[in-house]
Write a protein that holds these residues in place. Structure first.
Motif, PDB file in Angstrom:
ATOM      1  N   GLY A  12       0.953  -1.086   0.122  1.00  0.00           N
ATOM      2  CA  GLY A  12       0.003   0.097   0.074  1.00  0.00           C
ATOM      3  C   GLY A  12       0.846   1.207   0.063  1.00  0.00           C
ATOM      4  N   TRP A  13       2.061   1.142   0.000  1.00  0.00           N
ATOM      5  CA  TRP A  13       2.981   2.271   0.130  1.00  0.00           C
ATOM      6  C   TRP A  13       4.032   1.897  -1.047  1.00  0.00           C
ATOM      7  CZ3 TRP A  13       2.972   6.383   3.969  1.00  0.00           C
ATOM      8  CH2 TRP A  13       2.043   6.082   4.767  1.00  0.00           C
ATOM      9  N   ARG A  14       4.477   3.073  -1.671  1.00  0.00           N
ATOM     10  CA  ARG A  14       5.700   3.148  -2.576  1.00  0.00           C
ATOM     11  C   ARG A  14       7.116   3.594  -1.473  1.00  0.00           C
ATOM     12  NH1 ARG A  14       7.274   7.498  -6.860  1.00  0.00           N
ATOM     13  NH2 ARG A  14       9.010   6.389  -7.744  1.00  0.00           N
ATOM     14  N   ARG A  27       1.960   6.833   0.629  1.00  0.00           N
ATOM     15  CA  ARG A  27       1.245   5.963   0.549  1.00  0.00           C
ATOM     16  C   ARG A  27       0.499   6.063  -0.951  1.00  0.00           C
ATOM     17  NH1 ARG A  27      -4.561   4.962   2.154  1.00  0.00           N
ATOM     18  NH2 ARG A  27      -4.576   3.311   3.677  1.00  0.00           N
ATOM     19  N   ASN A  28      -0.055   4.908  -1.505  1.00  0.00           N
ATOM     20  CA  ASN A  28      -0.343   4.815  -3.014  1.00  0.00           C
ATOM     21  C   ASN A  28      -1.481   5.392  -3.025  1.00  0.00           C
ATOM     22  OD1 ASN A  28       1.879   3.332  -3.801  1.00  0.00           O
ATOM     23  ND2 ASN A  28       1.083   1.413  -3.393  1.00  0.00           N
ATOM     24  N   ARG A  29      -2.673   5.262  -2.073  1.00  0.00           N
ATOM     25  CA  ARG A  29      -3.992   5.887  -2.061  1.00  0.00           C
ATOM     26  C   ARG A  29      -4.067   6.679  -0.936  1.00  0.00           C
ATOM     27  NH1 ARG A  29      -8.629   1.631  -2.103  1.00  0.00           N
ATOM     28  NH2 ARG A  29      -9.588   3.255  -2.974  1.00  0.00           N
ATOM     29  N   ALA A  30      -5.177   7.870  -1.203  1.00  0.00           N
ATOM     30  CA  ALA A  30      -5.261   8.841  -0.243  1.00  0.00           C
ATOM     31  C   ALA A  30      -5.741   8.347   1.114  1.00  0.00           C
ATOM     32  CB  ALA A  30      -5.895  10.070  -0.728  1.00  0.00           C
ATOM     33  N   PHE A  31      -5.561   8.827   2.131  1.00  0.00           N
ATOM     34  CA  PHE A  31      -5.916   8.580   3.323  1.00  0.00           C
ATOM     35  C   PHE A  31      -7.430   9.274   3.413  1.00  0.00           C
ATOM     36  CE2 PHE A  31      -1.848   8.119   5.506  1.00  0.00           C
ATOM     37  CZ  PHE A  31      -2.063   6.580   5.972  1.00  0.00           C
ATOM     38  N   PRO A  42       0.820  11.106   4.845  1.00  0.00           N
ATOM     39  CA  PRO A  42       0.888  10.176   3.736  1.00  0.00           C
ATOM     40  C   PRO A  42       2.109  10.039   3.313  1.00  0.00           C
ATOM     41  CG  PRO A  42      -0.073  12.303   2.966  1.00  0.00           C
ATOM     42  CD  PRO A  42       0.202  12.378   4.365  1.00  0.00           C
ATOM     43  N   GLU A  60      -0.884   4.478   9.734  1.00  0.00           N
ATOM     44  CA  GLU A  60      -2.041   3.587   9.479  1.00  0.00           C
ATOM     45  C   GLU A  60      -2.691   3.371  10.590  1.00  0.00           C
ATOM     46  OE1 GLU A  60      -3.173   2.216   6.471  1.00  0.00           O
ATOM     47  OE2 GLU A  60      -1.341   2.956   5.372  1.00  0.00           O
TER      48      GLU A  60
END
Length: 73
Positions: A12-14, A27-31, A42, A60
């Motif tokens: 879920g993270w780059r 983070r790949n997707r926004a919180f 993020p 997280e």
């Protein structure tokens, strides 16, 4: 900064390792907005993979707590 084939992963993270060896996780997707308003970050950085992994886990957890608090309010 560069990604390398030997760079460990955090789902879920780059993960990026800088030229100086510093670890960055984005983070790949926004919180959710509620998490961001609660101060969740993020993107985190650290000197070692273990430290950046711990920083990711902390963000997280903060996000889960913020979302749970919003749901129960």
């Amino acid at each position: 900064m560069h990604d390398t084939p030997t760079t460990p992963a955090i789902p879920g993270w780059r993960l990026i390792v800088s030229d100086t060896g510093r670890y960055w996780a984005i983070r790949n997707r926004a919180f959710p907005r509620v998490a961001l308003r609660a101060g969740v970050e993020p993107a985190v950085d650290a000197d070692t993979f273990e430290e950046v992994q711990a920083a990711v886990a902390q963000q997280e957890e903060k996000a889960r707590d913020a979302v749970a608090k919003e749901v129960t309010t």
